[in-house]
Motif scaffolding. Structure first.
Motif, PDB file in Angstrom:
ATOM      1  N   SER A  76       4.647  -2.492  -8.260  1.00 21.71           N
ATOM      2  CA  SER A  76       5.954  -2.820  -9.131  1.00 21.71           C
ATOM      3  C   SER A  76       5.882  -4.240  -9.578  1.00 21.71           C
ATOM      4  O   SER A  76       5.428  -5.137  -8.936  1.00 21.71           O
ATOM      5  CB  SER A  76       7.074  -2.320  -8.053  1.00 21.71           C
ATOM      6  OG  SER A  76       6.991  -3.166  -6.922  1.00 21.71           O
ATOM      7  N   CYS A 134       7.593   7.700  -1.562  1.00 15.92           N
ATOM      8  CA  CYS A 134       7.290   6.232  -1.859  1.00 15.92           C
ATOM      9  C   CYS A 134       7.627   5.391  -0.612  1.00 15.92           C
ATOM     10  O   CYS A 134       8.455   5.713   0.358  1.00 15.92           O
ATOM     11  CB  CYS A 134       8.466   5.703  -2.698  1.00 15.92           C
ATOM     12  SG  CYS A 134       8.115   4.052  -3.345  1.00 15.92           S
ATOM     13  N   GLN A 145       8.046   1.276   0.347  1.00 10.69           N
ATOM     14  CA  GLN A 145       8.375  -0.127  -0.390  1.00 10.69           C
ATOM     15  C   GLN A 145       7.985  -1.125   0.567  1.00 10.69           C
ATOM     16  O   GLN A 145       7.517  -0.831   1.891  1.00 10.69           O
ATOM     17  CB  GLN A 145       9.888   0.000  -0.441  1.00 10.69           C
ATOM     18  CG  GLN A 145      10.597   0.949  -1.411  1.00 10.69           C
ATOM     19  CD  GLN A 145      11.927   1.012  -1.506  1.00 10.69           C
ATOM     20  OE1 GLN A 145      12.548   2.208  -1.045  1.00 10.69           O
ATOM     21  NE2 GLN A 145      12.675   0.035  -1.897  1.00 10.69           N
ATOM     22  N   MET A 155       7.107  -2.710   5.588  1.00 11.35           N
ATOM     23  CA  MET A 155       7.017  -1.703   4.719  1.00 11.35           C
ATOM     24  C   MET A 155       7.923  -0.613   5.347  1.00 11.35           C
ATOM     25  O   MET A 155       8.235  -0.419   6.569  1.00 11.35           O
ATOM     26  CB  MET A 155       5.721  -1.073   4.897  1.00 11.35           C
ATOM     27  CG  MET A 155       4.480  -1.951   4.574  1.00 11.35           C
ATOM     28  SD  MET A 155       2.803  -1.712   5.046  1.00 11.35           S
ATOM     29  CE  MET A 155       2.722  -0.032   3.804  1.00 11.35           C
ATOM     30  N   SER A 195      11.033   5.158   1.856  1.00 15.37           N
ATOM     31  CA  SER A 195      12.165   4.975   0.667  1.00 15.37           C
ATOM     32  C   SER A 195      13.395   6.036   1.342  1.00 15.37           C
ATOM     33  O   SER A 195      14.520   5.993   0.925  1.00 15.37           O
ATOM     34  CB  SER A 195      12.053   5.506  -0.604  1.00 15.37           C
ATOM     35  OG  SER A 195      11.186   4.400  -1.134  1.00 15.37           O
ATOM     36  N   TYR A 217       9.549  -8.852  -3.069  1.00 15.85           N
ATOM     37  CA  TYR A 217       9.509  -7.156  -3.041  1.00 15.85           C
ATOM     38  C   TYR A 217       8.404  -6.847  -3.914  1.00 15.85           C
ATOM     39  O   TYR A 217       8.047  -7.090  -4.898  1.00 15.85           O
ATOM     40  CB  TYR A 217      10.894  -6.680  -3.414  1.00 15.85           C
ATOM     41  CG  TYR A 217      12.084  -6.861  -2.923  1.00 15.85           C
ATOM     42  CD1 TYR A 217      12.486  -6.161  -1.569  1.00 15.85           C
ATOM     43  CD2 TYR A 217      12.759  -7.733  -3.274  1.00 15.85           C
ATOM     44  CE1 TYR A 217      13.498  -6.368  -0.966  1.00 15.85           C
ATOM     45  CE2 TYR A 217      14.098  -8.319  -2.588  1.00 15.85           C
ATOM     46  CZ  TYR A 217      14.469  -7.545  -1.483  1.00 15.85           C
ATOM     47  OH  TYR A 217      15.746  -8.026  -0.934  1.00 15.85           O
ATOM     48  N   THR A 219       5.919  -2.936  -4.356  1.00 14.14           N
ATOM     49  CA  THR A 219       5.628  -1.539  -3.664  1.00 14.14           C
ATOM     50  C   THR A 219       4.331  -1.107  -4.395  1.00 14.14           C
ATOM     51  O   THR A 219       4.262  -1.366  -5.813  1.00 14.14           O
ATOM     52  CB  THR A 219       6.628  -0.657  -4.065  1.00 14.14           C
ATOM     53  OG1 THR A 219       7.780  -1.105  -3.732  1.00 14.14           O
ATOM     54  CG2 THR A 219       6.512   0.778  -3.913  1.00 14.14           C
ATOM     55  N   HIS A 255      11.436  -0.596  -8.143  1.00 17.64           N
ATOM     56  CA  HIS A 255      10.416  -0.470  -7.239  1.00 17.64           C
ATOM     57  C   HIS A 255       9.458   0.453  -7.231  1.00 17.64           C
ATOM     58  O   HIS A 255       8.479   0.509  -6.458  1.00 17.64           O
ATOM     59  CB  HIS A 255      11.064  -0.361  -5.611  1.00 17.64           C
ATOM     60  CG  HIS A 255      11.512   1.056  -5.530  1.00 17.64           C
ATOM     61  ND1 HIS A 255      12.773   1.380  -5.772  1.00 17.64           N
ATOM     62  CD2 HIS A 255      11.037   2.125  -4.976  1.00 17.64           C
ATOM     63  CE1 HIS A 255      13.113   2.633  -5.600  1.00 17.64           C
ATOM     64  NE2 HIS A 255      12.142   2.838  -4.885  1.00 17.64           N
TER      65      HIS A 255
END
Length: 352
Positions: free
Chosen positions: A142, A176, A178, A252, A255, A276, A278, A305
């Motif tokens: 991302s 997902c 992150q 981590m 989501s 940040y 991802t 993200h």
């Protein structure tokens, strides 16, 4: 284990199926394309992700380099007009700082494509953790934001907490995971990530029993929880937990896990610095999303993200609250990254 070793280490259980999920019209939900992604059977951080909804990767970035990235972040924020002094709290005021986005992170002025940000994204310990998670080294990343929070600012009120998840109720299972790289210590009193361990396990029950399907539309990958809704989780033993990190650690989180960024308490003097990022398998991205990602990359824009879909470039032309154009706007990063094949593949600009 050395952080970089994760990049090469794979076992026979680390390759989840990677298919493009489509809405299931019959039940109104979208199944996870990664049903076996995390499990308590794994002998590593994936078990923590499965059990708690988050996991800490210790020393994902060597401390010395993480400190260097923080110094570069400081150089970036001091490069704007004003009298900002990182050692003088009296200068930590709005007139000396560039604008933040709605969650008080820095996502404009091309910061997502600064060299230090791209260097951190390519750290072996960071890439290795996500490679192990997804079962592939062929990843997209991302173009996310940077958090640089000054403690105990006197010119702005404390921001209320906004407990949320970054996944639509229509999405079921893991879609997902992150990531956040800590460039500063994050102790109990410092600003940082707060998670609600185990909340991901109650995700489907909550939305199926406490909300209506009509409230899920239009499909948005965010849900902010009310106090009453958080009480529902508390009654089931789910409570907030401040994630404490050392310089160079990465956290981590699934989501579906309820989380928010906490403000420093009055006891903290730590300037919070975090990046940040991802990552997902490149194979998940469609051609049209890759084209949008390429355009965002070439304009030095940040996105959300999500690395492979919902690619919406945040504009680099920033406008002030009075509607005037921000004179601090930039056409490119302060220090441009080296355009290696590795970087361009992570950016989705060239294929693997």
């Amino acid at each position: 284990m050395a952080p970089g070793a994760l990049l090469q280490e794979h076992d026979t259980r680390t390759a989840p199926p990677v298919s493009k999920a489509a809405p299931a019209e019959s039940n109104f939900t979208i199944p996870s394309p990664f049903p076996n992604l995390v499990s308590t059977d794994y002998p590593d951080f994936r078990a923590e992700l499965a059990e708690n909804g988050f996991a800490i990767i210790k020393g994902a970035i060597p401390r010395e380099r993480a400190v260097g990235y923080q110094e570069k972040a400081y150089e970036w924020i001091k490069s704007f007009p004003g009298d900002l002094d990182m050692n003088d709290p009296e200068t930590w005021v709005e007139k000396n700082l560039p604008m933040t986005n709605s969650i008080k992170a820095y996502a404009y002025y091309c910061v997502s494509h600064e060299k230090f940000f791209w260097d951190a994204r390519q750290e072996l310990g960071v890439l290795g953790a996500f490679a192990k998670l997804w079962g592939t080294d062929e990843l997209l990343v991302s173009f996310d934001a940077m958090n640089l929070t000054f403690p105990n600012r006197k010119d702005v009120p404390r921001r209320p907490t906004w407990e949320h998840i970054d996944q639509s109720p229509m999405r079921r299972g893991v879609h997902c995971v992150q990531g956040l790289m800590a460039l500063s210590p994050s102790g109990p009193e410092d600003g940082g990530l707060v998670v609600f361990p185990g909340s991901h396990k109650l995700n489907e029950e909550f939305f199926d029993t406490q909300t209506t399907r009509e409230s899920w539309l239009p499909m948005k990958d965010v849900h902010v929880f009310s106090r009453e809704q958080l009480d529902w989780f508390a009654a089931r033993g789910v409570h907030p937990h401040k994630v404490c990190l050392e310089v160079g650690d990465m956290v981590m989180w699934d989501s579906r896990t309820i989380h928010y960024g906490s403000e420093p308490t009055e006891k903290s003097s730590q300037i919070r610095t975090a990046l940040y990022a991802t990552y997902v398998p490149a194979s998940l991205a469609s051609a049209d999303q890759l084209e949008l990602k390429r355009q965002a990359f070439e304009s030095y824009s940040s996105t959300t993200h999500w690395p492979h879909q919902y690619i919406v470039a945040r504009p680099n032309v920033v406008y002030l609250p009075d509607g005037s154009r921000d004179p601090r706007n930039r056409d490119g990063p302060l220090e441009r990254p080296e355009m290696t094949d590795k970087l361009l593949k992570l950016a989705g600009v060239i294929p693997y």
